[in-house]
Design an enzyme around this catalytic site. Sequence first.
Site, PDB file in Angstrom:
ATOM      1  N   LYS A  53     -17.126 -19.556 -44.653  1.00  0.00           N
ATOM      2  CA  LYS A  53     -15.748 -18.995 -44.551  1.00  0.00           C
ATOM      3  C   LYS A  53     -15.868 -17.575 -45.122  1.00  0.00           C
ATOM      4  O   LYS A  53     -15.317 -16.912 -44.727  1.00  0.00           O
ATOM      5  CB  LYS A  53     -14.821 -19.690 -45.466  1.00  0.00           C
ATOM      6  N   GLN A  97     -10.987 -25.561 -51.549  1.00  0.00           N
ATOM      7  CA  GLN A  97     -11.681 -26.388 -50.811  1.00  0.00           C
ATOM      8  C   GLN A  97     -11.553 -27.815 -51.399  1.00  0.00           C
ATOM      9  O   GLN A  97     -11.889 -27.884 -52.557  1.00  0.00           O
ATOM     10  CB  GLN A  97     -13.234 -25.740 -50.837  1.00  0.00           C
ATOM     11  N   ASP A 120      -4.069 -22.690 -45.280  1.00  0.00           N
ATOM     12  CA  ASP A 120      -4.525 -23.913 -44.620  1.00  0.00           C
ATOM     13  C   ASP A 120      -3.561 -24.675 -43.962  1.00  0.00           C
ATOM     14  O   ASP A 120      -3.700 -25.874 -43.254  1.00  0.00           O
ATOM     15  CB  ASP A 120      -5.211 -25.018 -45.913  1.00  0.00           C
TER      16      ASP A 120
END
Length: 296
Positions: A53, A97, A120
Amino acid sequence: MATRIDGKAMAATISARITEETSALKQQHGLVPGLAVVIVGEDAASQVYVRNKQRTAEACGFHSVKHALPATVGEDELLELIDSLNGDAAIHGILVQLPLPGHIDETRITQSILPSKDVDGFHYVNIGKLTAGATRDAFVPCTPAGCMLMIEEQLGKDLSGKTAVVIGRSNIVGKPMAALLLAANATVTICHSRTPDLAAVARGADVLVAAVGRPHMVGGDWVKPGAVVIDVGINRIEIEDGGEKRAKLTGDVDYDAAMEVAAAVTPVPGGVGPMTITMLMSNTLRAARLQHGIDA
């Protein structure tokens, strides 16, 4: 033989467009999209995901920040970091994460991120807007968003008359995937561990999305002839290669068997994974535009 849906190639095309738009945004408005990624602990898979990422964000021209915290970090300390990122004008997207260590409440953490920076798409505000079809200023979870683009490439944006089956009911993939398919006018069934005769339900799908985390659960006899099959599963299995054992990535779908029946199938790796990361970049660019009142 079915078409192999090349998620890596599609992601590269979209990433190139994001890079161009990022450059134009900087030239025209002096604005650089900022993405902060927070990782807790040393989980090997999470470390790989975060590296990918961060590398992609930098390649797109973003301001990329990584916060690596020890597995022993307290929940309150993590919340303080998120609060500071919420208030940082240079950061437009925040990603924590997952999974987090057991002593940290994942829900409390994901809901502490401002909805406007929740790239997200996990905040209840964004989930609610997606369910209601009010996505103009909301963020769709990255994996379902990427899956939907691959489905659209095969079948177009309007899925009227098509039957879609989603295997898996998680908040991250299954439920938002179903909402996106409904918005495209598909007739949608969500299946899970308590669905009777799951194989028979799957065989009725024009669009079959597998997101359960069980290697090769979906066999070729689960696939309707001519279906589009999207394999979200990423499973590490052990195989023998030249007398030695090694780890191999595989999906929830028996790829070779599905290729004999379906019209199009995503591989693992090289299918959904690259698109997930690219959609994160797309959400971050869009977040920067929205937060500065620039047409997104």
